[in-house]
Enzyme design. Structure first.
Site, PDB file in Angstrom:
ATOM      1  N   GLU A 183      11.302  16.163  14.000  1.00 21.84           N
ATOM      2  CA  GLU A 183      11.831  16.140  12.726  1.00 21.84           C
ATOM      3  C   GLU A 183      11.270  17.319  11.790  1.00 21.84           C
ATOM      4  O   GLU A 183      10.299  17.491  11.767  1.00 21.84           O
ATOM      5  CB  GLU A 183      11.349  14.828  11.902  1.00 21.84           C
ATOM      6  CG  GLU A 183      12.431  14.122  11.411  1.00 21.84           C
ATOM      7  CD  GLU A 183      11.815  12.642  10.813  1.00 21.84           C
ATOM      8  OE1 GLU A 183      10.617  12.264  10.962  1.00 21.84           O
ATOM      9  OE2 GLU A 183      12.645  12.147  10.171  1.00 21.84           O
TER      10      GLU A 183
ATOM     11  N   CYS B  60      14.207  10.802   5.756  1.00 27.56           N
ATOM     12  CA  CYS B  60      14.229  10.520   7.387  1.00 27.56           C
ATOM     13  C   CYS B  60      15.787  10.548   7.850  1.00 27.56           C
ATOM     14  O   CYS B  60      16.151  10.600   8.908  1.00 27.56           O
ATOM     15  CB  CYS B  60      13.648   9.113   7.638  1.00 27.56           C
ATOM     16  SG  CYS B  60      14.081   8.017   6.714  1.00 27.56           S
TER      17      CYS B  60
ATOM     18  N   GLU C 239      10.724   1.363   9.786  1.00 25.30           N
ATOM     19  CA  GLU C 239      11.668   2.323   9.452  1.00 25.30           C
ATOM     20  C   GLU C 239      10.984   3.737   9.598  1.00 25.30           C
ATOM     21  O   GLU C 239      10.264   4.191   8.782  1.00 25.30           O
ATOM     22  CB  GLU C 239      12.391   2.152   7.933  1.00 25.30           C
ATOM     23  CG  GLU C 239      13.752   2.657   7.701  1.00 25.30           C
ATOM     24  CD  GLU C 239      13.701   3.992   7.364  1.00 25.30           C
ATOM     25  OE1 GLU C 239      13.818   4.821   8.111  1.00 25.30           O
ATOM     26  OE2 GLU C 239      13.748   4.274   6.065  1.00 25.30           O
TER      27      GLU C 239
ATOM     28  N   LYS D  94       1.087  -1.080  -0.027  1.00 26.94           N
ATOM     29  CA  LYS D  94      -0.002   0.118  -0.014  1.00 26.94           C
ATOM     30  C   LYS D  94       0.792   1.308  -0.080  1.00 26.94           C
ATOM     31  O   LYS D  94       1.515   1.646   1.021  1.00 26.94           O
ATOM     32  CB  LYS D  94      -0.998  -0.063   1.220  1.00 26.94           C
ATOM     33  CG  LYS D  94      -1.880   1.148   1.127  1.00 26.94           C
ATOM     34  CD  LYS D  94      -2.294   1.615   2.415  1.00 26.94           C
ATOM     35  CE  LYS D  94      -1.462   2.461   2.889  1.00 26.94           C
ATOM     36  NZ  LYS D  94      -1.109   3.808   2.205  1.00 26.94           N
TER      37      LYS D  94
HETATM   38  P1  ADP Z   1       3.683  10.913   6.738  1.00 25.59           P
HETATM   39  O1  ADP Z   1       3.281  11.685   8.023  1.00 25.59           O
HETATM   40  O2  ADP Z   1       4.890  11.364   6.440  1.00 25.59           O
HETATM   41  O3  ADP Z   1       2.572  10.956   5.761  1.00 25.59           O
HETATM   42  P2  ADP Z   1       2.588   8.355   7.842  1.00 25.59           P
HETATM   43  O4  ADP Z   1       3.289   7.483   8.887  1.00 25.59           O
HETATM   44  O5  ADP Z   1       1.347   9.023   8.223  1.00 25.59           O
HETATM   45  O6  ADP Z   1       3.829   9.425   7.372  1.00 25.59           O
HETATM   46  O7  ADP Z   1       2.466   7.633   6.411  1.00 25.59           O
HETATM   47  C1  ADP Z   1       3.424   6.692   5.995  1.00 25.59           C
HETATM   48  C2  ADP Z   1       2.613   5.347   5.460  1.00 25.59           C
HETATM   49  O8  ADP Z   1       1.637   4.937   6.431  1.00 25.59           O
HETATM   50  C3  ADP Z   1       1.746   5.913   4.309  1.00 25.59           C
HETATM   51  O9  ADP Z   1       1.452   4.902   3.337  1.00 25.59           O
HETATM   52  C4  ADP Z   1       0.372   6.075   5.122  1.00 25.59           C
HETATM   53  O10 ADP Z   1      -0.796   6.204   3.997  1.00 25.59           O
HETATM   54  C5  ADP Z   1       0.263   4.852   5.907  1.00 25.59           C
HETATM   55  N1  ADP Z   1      -0.539   5.239   7.185  1.00 25.59           N
HETATM   56  C6  ADP Z   1      -0.853   6.320   7.703  1.00 25.59           C
HETATM   57  N2  ADP Z   1      -1.520   5.967   8.704  1.00 25.59           N
HETATM   58  C7  ADP Z   1      -2.007   4.590   8.868  1.00 25.59           C
HETATM   59  C8  ADP Z   1      -2.385   3.736   9.760  1.00 25.59           C
HETATM   60  N3  ADP Z   1      -3.045   4.067  10.981  1.00 25.59           N
HETATM   61  N4  ADP Z   1      -2.192   2.242   9.436  1.00 25.59           N
HETATM   62  C9  ADP Z   1      -1.596   1.793   8.689  1.00 25.59           C
HETATM   63  N5  ADP Z   1      -0.744   2.659   7.531  1.00 25.59           N
HETATM   64  C10 ADP Z   1      -0.913   4.019   7.903  1.00 25.59           C
END
Ligand code: ADP
Length: 489
Positions: free
Chosen positions: A389, A292, A258, A182
């Site tokens: 960050e 990162c 990560e 995803k």
């Molecule tokens: P950023 O704030 O840099 O977008 P995130 O951690 O929110 O970082 O996003 C990294 C990835 O995790 C993306 O693919 C996002 O869609 C996904 N993501 C965000 N929230 C969730 C969640 N609750 N469960 C699984 N994946 C998530």
């Protein structure tokens, strides 16, 4: 900037599930926009739980034959995928810049970096050896097999839309696992282009599925609840990583993480300042500061901190801000308005606590998501701008007076991904390398990422390593077989 409309048969508007291009069961889609000007690039399916379940079922079905395929066949399929990525690198780089914003030069480098993981793990697939251990009893034989863990859910971020995918998918496939990936909703088009090339390269249906969605939470819930999933590999924010890790407890699902960093960049007073400035530009301003491993704080010996600040500002003032499609651009837009707001808030808090702007300091006159590359002096360790960050093109400079103080400041964080330091003293090289509580250390360099070395963090920056021969081991389980051998009658 090129104003010609871009078309490519790699630009997809559906997801690849079990070798078929699929829409969501709801028929809903969401749009993907260019962060440089907000223009529409395409639409992709907004998948929901039923779609995710179909993808997981497909990957489970594929696992039964992929896990017992010959390592040499998996290797050949990955080599074909690698060749296809290299052959299409220009189109892939353009798609990447369109949806992510980084300069085309950086996108090309990312595509080659992404491809390097596929090639590396095509080679490693053939070297996943087990062990035969000298037995503990004369009638026993002791063997250890390395077997693939099973179906993997890969969740990837928007800052490296190609490399974060291949860094997970290539070792998983090499080990005999299958993957449902995803990608981030901001950058799904690069992921769909990569899976199209995998499909064209003969990677069988279900071995690598991609689902796009705006409902990441439901995907996260499903893959942590569903016992079909044996492992999750996540790159993203520390907050979401922690949530997923907690949710993995219910099925004891393996997880690699990560997460965020807070990289220090230490410049000792014996450093080669020219090379430190060069490294500073690379480690701070690449991808507009949105990686990162980007430097988050410069720790500079007080004897040279003014010289460093003025030379860094001079170099930074020459960086050209603009659309990533313009060949002269050094710094593209930030990913979205939220990212700009965060950078602005951190900067204004730091200024009101006494930090001073040496260059830049505000949104760029181009408007939109563009921010001026900025150097900030007089920063103190208790300011939020060096505790969180930044993920933007801002370089805060702090001073230290001794090696001990520099190490203390560098380690005073719960993050532990990358750290950089500049010194010409060989004894200091050893002392500092060993003392830094980080998974990755750059000495006299600001560029540390490569497929041949283990990438990953300590403390709250993550679990597990990606890249190198270590990176495939996270996708395997050890099975110990104890065999009794009867004496001849
Ligand atoms: P950023 O704030 O840099 O977008 P995130 O951690 O929110 O970082 O996003 C990294 C990835 O995790 C993306 O693919 C996002 O869609 C996904 N993501 C965000 N929230 C969730 C969640 N609750 N469960 C699984 N994946 C998530």
């Amino acid at each position: 900037m090129s104003s010609e409309p871009f078309s490519s048969d790699l630009l997809k508007s559906r997801c690849l599930v079990h070798g078929q291009w699929a829409c969501s069961v709801t028929g809903k889609t969401f749009s993907v926009n260019n962060p440089a000007d907000g223009s529409l690039i395409g639409t992709v399916p907004d998948m929901v739980e039923d779609d995710f379940s179909d993808a997981l079922d497909s990957s489970k079905e594929a696992f039964y034959y992929w896990k017992s395929s010959l390592a040499s066949d998996r290797s050949a399929a990955l080599k074909a995928w690698h060749a296809a990525i290299i052959a299409n690198q220009d189109a892939l780089a353009r798609i990447l810049t369109l949806e992510q914003g980084k300069p085309l030069r950086e996108s090309r480098a990312e595509i080659r970096y992404a491809a390097s993981f596929v090639e590396w793990y095509a080679e490693e697939a053939k070297r996943l050896n087990g062990e035969i251990i000298p037995p503990h009893q004369s009638s026993k034989r002791v063997l250890v097999l390395r077997q693939p863990v099973g179906v993997v859910a890969a969740i990837t971020p928007w800052n490296f839309p190609a490399a974060m995918i291949t860094r997970k998918v290539a070792p998983a496939l090499a080990a005999g696992c299958t993957v449902v990936c995803k990608p981030a909703p901001q950058t799904p088009l690069t992921a769909l282009a990569l899976v199209e090339l995998a499909n064209r390269s003969g990677i069988p249906p279900g071995v690598f599925n991609v689902v796009t969605t705006t409902d990441a939470e439901t995907f996260g819930r499903l893959v942590t609840e569903n016992s079909l999933v044996s492992k999750i590999s996540f790159t993203g924010s520390t907050a979401i990583g922690k949530k997923l890790m907690a949710a993995c407890a219910q099925n004891v699902t393996r997880i690699s993480l990560e997460l965020g960093g807070n990289a220090p960049f230490i410049v000792f007073d014996d450093a080669d300042v020219d090379s430190a400035i060069e490294g500073a530009l690379l480690s701070k301003f690449r991808n507009a500061g949105q990686t990162c491993v980007c430097t988050n704080r410069f720790l500079v010996h007080r004897r040279i901190s003014q010289e460093f600040a003025s030379r860094l500002s001079l170099a930074v003032s020459n960086l050209k801000v603009g659309s990533g499609l313009d060949v002269n651009t050094d710094i593209g837009p930030l990913i979205d308005e939220n990212a700009l707001n965060k950078v602005e808030t951190l900067l204004s808090e730091a200024r009101s606590s006494g930090a001073s702007v040496v260059c830049g300091g505000s949104r760029h006159s181009m408007g939109g998501n563009f921010f001026q590359p900025t150097v900030l002096a007089g920063v103190k360790p208790n300011m939020r701008i060096v505790q969180e960050e930044i993920f933007g093109p801002v370089a805060p400079i702090l001073e230290f007076a001794s090696e001990q103080e520099a190490i203390y400041m560098a380690n005073s964080t719960r993050s532990g991904l990358a750290a950089y330091f500049y010194t010409r003293d060989f004894d200091r090289f050893w002392r500092v390398s060993e003392a830094l509580e980080y998974g990755i250390v750059g000495h006299n360099t600001g560029l540390i990422s490569t497929e041949i070395a283990p990438f990953g963090g300590v403390k709250e920056s993550g679990l597990g390593r990606e890249g190198s021969h270590h990176g495939i081991l996270d996708y395997t389980e050890l099975k110990y077989i104890c065999a009794e051998v009867k004496r001849e009658e």
